[in-house]
Design an enzyme around this catalytic site. Sequence first.
Site, short mmCIF file in Angstrom:
data_model
loop_
_atom_site.label_atom_id
_atom_site.label_comp_id
_atom_site.label_asym_id
_atom_site.label_seq_id
_atom_site.Cartn_x
_atom_site.Cartn_y
_atom_site.Cartn_z
N TRP A 103 0.83 -1.21 0.00
CA TRP A 103 0.00 0.00 0.00
C TRP A 103 0.86 1.25 0.00
O TRP A 103 0.53 2.24 -0.66
CB TRP A 103 -0.98 -0.01 1.17
CG TRP A 103 -1.96 -1.14 1.09
CD1 TRP A 103 -2.08 -2.20 1.95
CD2 TRP A 103 -2.97 -1.35 0.07
NE1 TRP A 103 -3.08 -3.04 1.53
CE2 TRP A 103 -3.64 -2.55 0.39
CE3 TRP A 103 -3.34 -0.64 -1.07
CZ2 TRP A 103 -4.68 -3.06 -0.40
CZ3 TRP A 103 -4.37 -1.13 -1.86
CH2 TRP A 103 -5.03 -2.33 -1.52
N ASP A 173 -1.86 6.74 6.39
CA ASP A 173 -2.87 5.80 5.91
C ASP A 173 -3.15 4.84 7.06
O ASP A 173 -2.31 4.01 7.41
CB ASP A 173 -2.32 5.04 4.69
CG ASP A 173 -3.29 3.97 4.18
OD1 ASP A 173 -4.37 3.79 4.77
OD2 ASP A 173 -2.95 3.32 3.17
N LYS A 197 -12.42 -1.89 6.66
CA LYS A 197 -11.68 -2.81 7.53
C LYS A 197 -12.09 -2.66 8.99
O LYS A 197 -12.49 -3.62 9.62
CB LYS A 197 -10.18 -2.62 7.36
CG LYS A 197 -9.68 -3.35 6.13
CD LYS A 197 -8.72 -2.57 5.31
CE LYS A 197 -8.49 -3.24 3.98
NZ LYS A 197 -7.71 -2.42 3.07
#
Length: 363
Positions: A103, A173, A197
């Site tokens: 990511w 993030d 999530k």
Amino acid sequence: MVKRVYNFYAGPATLPFSVIEKASKNVLEFNNLGISILEISHRAIEFDKVIKEAQKDIKEIMNLDDNYHVLFLQGGASLQFHMIPLNLMLESKPALYVNTGAWSKKAIKESKIIDENNTKVVASSEDKNFTYIPKEIPCDSSASYLHITTNNTIYGTEYHFFPDTGDVPLVADMSSDILNRNLDFKKFALIYAGAQKNLGPAGTTLVIIRDDLVKRTENKKLPTLLNYKTHVEKDSLFNTPSVFAVYVVHLVLKWIKDEMGGLKNVEKLNRKKAELLYSTIDDMSDFYRGTAEKDSRSLMNVTFRLPSEELEKRFVEKAAERDLIGLKGHRSVGGIRASIYNAFPYEGVEKLVEFMRDFRKNS
Ligand SMILES: *Cc1c(COP(=O)(O)O)cnc(C)c1O
């Protein structure tokens, strides 16, 4: 009664059942209005109340002041990879990145699209296949910002300290560990997280941005929808937001506040779950091998290997027979991944641990 299995998927992921029950009632009829939450206008006063309460609850839970703006956007965390450099990168002030996995790499790629020469990777754990969080993170005081990925969903690593960036805005993030523990969130200038999530269903992305960063967009000519200022000024209602997703996030925030009793309790339970699982892996280290270095282990995504890929395949299949689903590691790394987000129950980890003992004995 509904049949529930233990859902270890990395995202979209398990939600508190009480939230699902409330949401399902309001899918039929919302607040005695004679319409469903799926049908309500985003301009309706009742929805305005929902989104405002969610924004207020985020600030309360995270202990943030009014110099932060809470936004619910679309395009996932992946669009933030682009919006962040687009809005926040300043001329000849480098955007700094820490590369801790897939990511992070995607975030770096988008920054390079905006300005390759002004994008700098200051630390990386790629030398050891992303099994740790770098300890030394240099931060040049002339930087536009420093970007980190607080939890690396695929590799099972998580920051347990944060770099001191001085006056340089720290951007994070937090897609896979948002609200999993009590942090000093004021350290961060911008926090973002796809909801799917730890916050709610797929379809909305939480962005928390400090006011001084919004001002950076003033001299830039940006597409309207990609400009943070647009969303701050219109309070996330410039265009139609993902009404249902925002509604469920609002229920999850109430669950954290009222049912869990706040972040400290959420953290306590997360630590208890992770400790049980990691200690089980370590106790049977002749068979199970944790992939992340101990001081970088994630509270959310527990990654481990078995002696062979064949055994791993059988492990996932046999676990599913005991209603333990979604244990297959990310396709890019293989192995096993147990995602145990906020809403994942302790009993589910106990069931997994019991299964792990049996599986080792029978293999
Ligand atoms: C899942 C994930 C993303 C991608 O989120 P989308 O909402 O699918 O764009 C980004 N960062 C991290 C850390 C993730 O876990």
